[in-house]
Design a protein around this motif. Sequence first.
Motif, PDB file in Angstrom:
ATOM      1  N   THR A 166       0.830  -1.214   0.000  1.00 62.63           N
ATOM      2  CA  THR A 166       0.000   0.000   0.000  1.00 62.63           C
ATOM      3  C   THR A 166       0.862   1.260   0.000  1.00 62.63           C
ATOM      4  O   THR A 166       0.333   2.360  -0.126  1.00 62.63           O
ATOM      5  CB  THR A 166      -0.916   0.027   1.239  1.00 62.63           C
ATOM      6  N   TYR A 167       2.170   1.087   0.154  1.00 61.81           N
ATOM      7  CA  TYR A 167       3.080   2.237   0.199  1.00 61.81           C
ATOM      8  C   TYR A 167       3.858   2.385  -1.097  1.00 61.81           C
ATOM      9  O   TYR A 167       4.900   3.037  -1.150  1.00 61.81           O
ATOM     10  CB  TYR A 167       4.048   2.099   1.385  1.00 61.81           C
ATOM     11  N   ALA A 213      -4.765   6.992  -7.938  1.00 66.89           N
ATOM     12  CA  ALA A 213      -4.598   5.566  -7.642  1.00 66.89           C
ATOM     13  C   ALA A 213      -5.256   5.203  -6.312  1.00 66.89           C
ATOM     14  O   ALA A 213      -5.961   4.194  -6.208  1.00 66.89           O
ATOM     15  CB  ALA A 213      -3.114   5.210  -7.622  1.00 66.89           C
ATOM     16  N   LEU A 214      -5.053   6.027  -5.299  1.00 63.85           N
ATOM     17  CA  LEU A 214      -5.624   5.728  -3.986  1.00 63.85           C
ATOM     18  C   LEU A 214      -7.148   5.817  -4.002  1.00 63.85           C
ATOM     19  O   LEU A 214      -7.832   5.009  -3.365  1.00 63.85           O
ATOM     20  CB  LEU A 214      -5.035   6.683  -2.945  1.00 63.85           C
ATOM     21  N   GLN A 215      -7.684   6.802  -4.736  1.00 62.32           N
ATOM     22  CA  GLN A 215      -9.143   6.915  -4.862  1.00 62.32           C
ATOM     23  C   GLN A 215      -9.708   5.666  -5.524  1.00 62.32           C
ATOM     24  O   GLN A 215     -10.719   5.113  -5.093  1.00 62.32           O
ATOM     25  CB  GLN A 215      -9.504   8.142  -5.714  1.00 62.32           C
ATOM     26  N   ALA A 216      -9.069   5.224  -6.608  1.00 61.68           N
ATOM     27  CA  ALA A 216      -9.555   4.056  -7.352  1.00 61.68           C
ATOM     28  C   ALA A 216      -9.540   2.804  -6.467  1.00 61.68           C
ATOM     29  O   ALA A 216     -10.477   1.997  -6.503  1.00 61.68           O
ATOM     30  CB  ALA A 216      -8.703   3.843  -8.595  1.00 61.68           C
ATOM     31  N   LEU A 217      -8.489   2.632  -5.668  1.00 65.17           N
ATOM     32  CA  LEU A 217      -8.377   1.456  -4.805  1.00 65.17           C
ATOM     33  C   LEU A 217      -9.275   1.559  -3.578  1.00 65.17           C
ATOM     34  O   LEU A 217      -9.929   0.593  -3.180  1.00 65.17           O
ATOM     35  CB  LEU A 217      -6.922   1.267  -4.367  1.00 65.17           C
ATOM     36  N   ARG A 218      -9.347   2.741  -2.996  1.00 62.97           N
ATOM     37  CA  ARG A 218     -10.121   2.919  -1.768  1.00 62.97           C
ATOM     38  C   ARG A 218     -11.611   2.721  -2.004  1.00 62.97           C
ATOM     39  O   ARG A 218     -12.326   2.199  -1.154  1.00 62.97           O
ATOM     40  CB  ARG A 218      -9.859   4.314  -1.195  1.00 62.97           C
ATOM     41  N   THR A 219     -12.089   3.146  -3.161  1.00 64.50           N
ATOM     42  CA  THR A 219     -13.515   3.069  -3.449  1.00 64.50           C
ATOM     43  C   THR A 219     -13.914   1.777  -4.148  1.00 64.50           C
ATOM     44  O   THR A 219     -15.090   1.558  -4.403  1.00 64.50           O
ATOM     45  CB  THR A 219     -13.942   4.251  -4.332  1.00 64.50           C
ATOM     46  N   GLY A 220     -12.951   0.920  -4.457  1.00 60.51           N
ATOM     47  CA  GLY A 220     -13.277  -0.364  -5.063  1.00 60.51           C
ATOM     48  C   GLY A 220     -13.460  -0.331  -6.558  1.00 60.51           C
ATOM     49  O   GLY A 220     -13.837  -1.341  -7.164  1.00 60.51           O
ATOM     50  N   VAL A 221     -13.197   0.812  -7.198  1.00 61.21           N
ATOM     51  CA  VAL A 221     -13.261   0.862  -8.658  1.00 61.21           C
ATOM     52  C   VAL A 221     -12.213  -0.089  -9.241  1.00 61.21           C
ATOM     53  O   VAL A 221     -12.462  -0.798 -10.211  1.00 61.21           O
ATOM     54  CB  VAL A 221     -13.041   2.300  -9.163  1.00 61.21           C
TER      55      VAL A 221
END
Length: 227
Positions: A166-167, A213-221
């Motif tokens: 995640t880093y 990238a973080l938005q896409a992963l955090r929201t499950g897209v």
Amino acid sequence: MPDSPLDAHVATPQDLKERIAAERRGTPFLVYRDANDLQVIVELAPGGEQLTIGRRPTNDVVLDWDSEISRVHAALERMGDDWTVVDDGLSHNGTYLNGARVTSRQRLKDGDVLTVGEVALAFRAPGGESMSRPTVTAMGPHVGELLTPAQRRVLVALCRPFKDSTYATPATNQQIADELVVSVDAVKSTLRALFEVFGVDALPQNQKRASLALQALRTGVITRRDL
């Protein structure tokens, strides 16, 4: 039955940006496309009790270009925390909810599609619903469904380094171009559209890629299975 106005192939990046902004406000709204195939968003005001749909200019939603639509065709009415659709014989040709003719008052659920004449109106309730199924976040699967295949491929490649950590740091334009066998300019162009869709285009240049990238992963897209 006409296409849903939420379908991917009918949405432009600007359409998506406006829809995401409406979802973030948390108020239920309708989405449809007008006679010029432009997206129209009609918010259902918290204090509102009824909204009428039809060809007559005095309606709240005026669809005057379709002769199959009655002067007053249907109404949306608030019942407690929910919105319902009603067509008590108002229309000549009927009102349809997800393809089935409306014959009594019916409660609307997030993502439902109303059809009057040849016009499809999608109902969105992003701020929470009283039904049992979980509410989808404003930037969750709805956005994922609206991405073009090319946008999704670039987004997956951008997030690829996060598969094991995640880093990690998002993939560079050159790495994405090499993986997808496209030009760096094509990658840049697609990323600009994605920045706008995910609402990170106003961030400093050196923060956009990581935030996307973080938005896409955090929201499950994008999920780790995609990587």
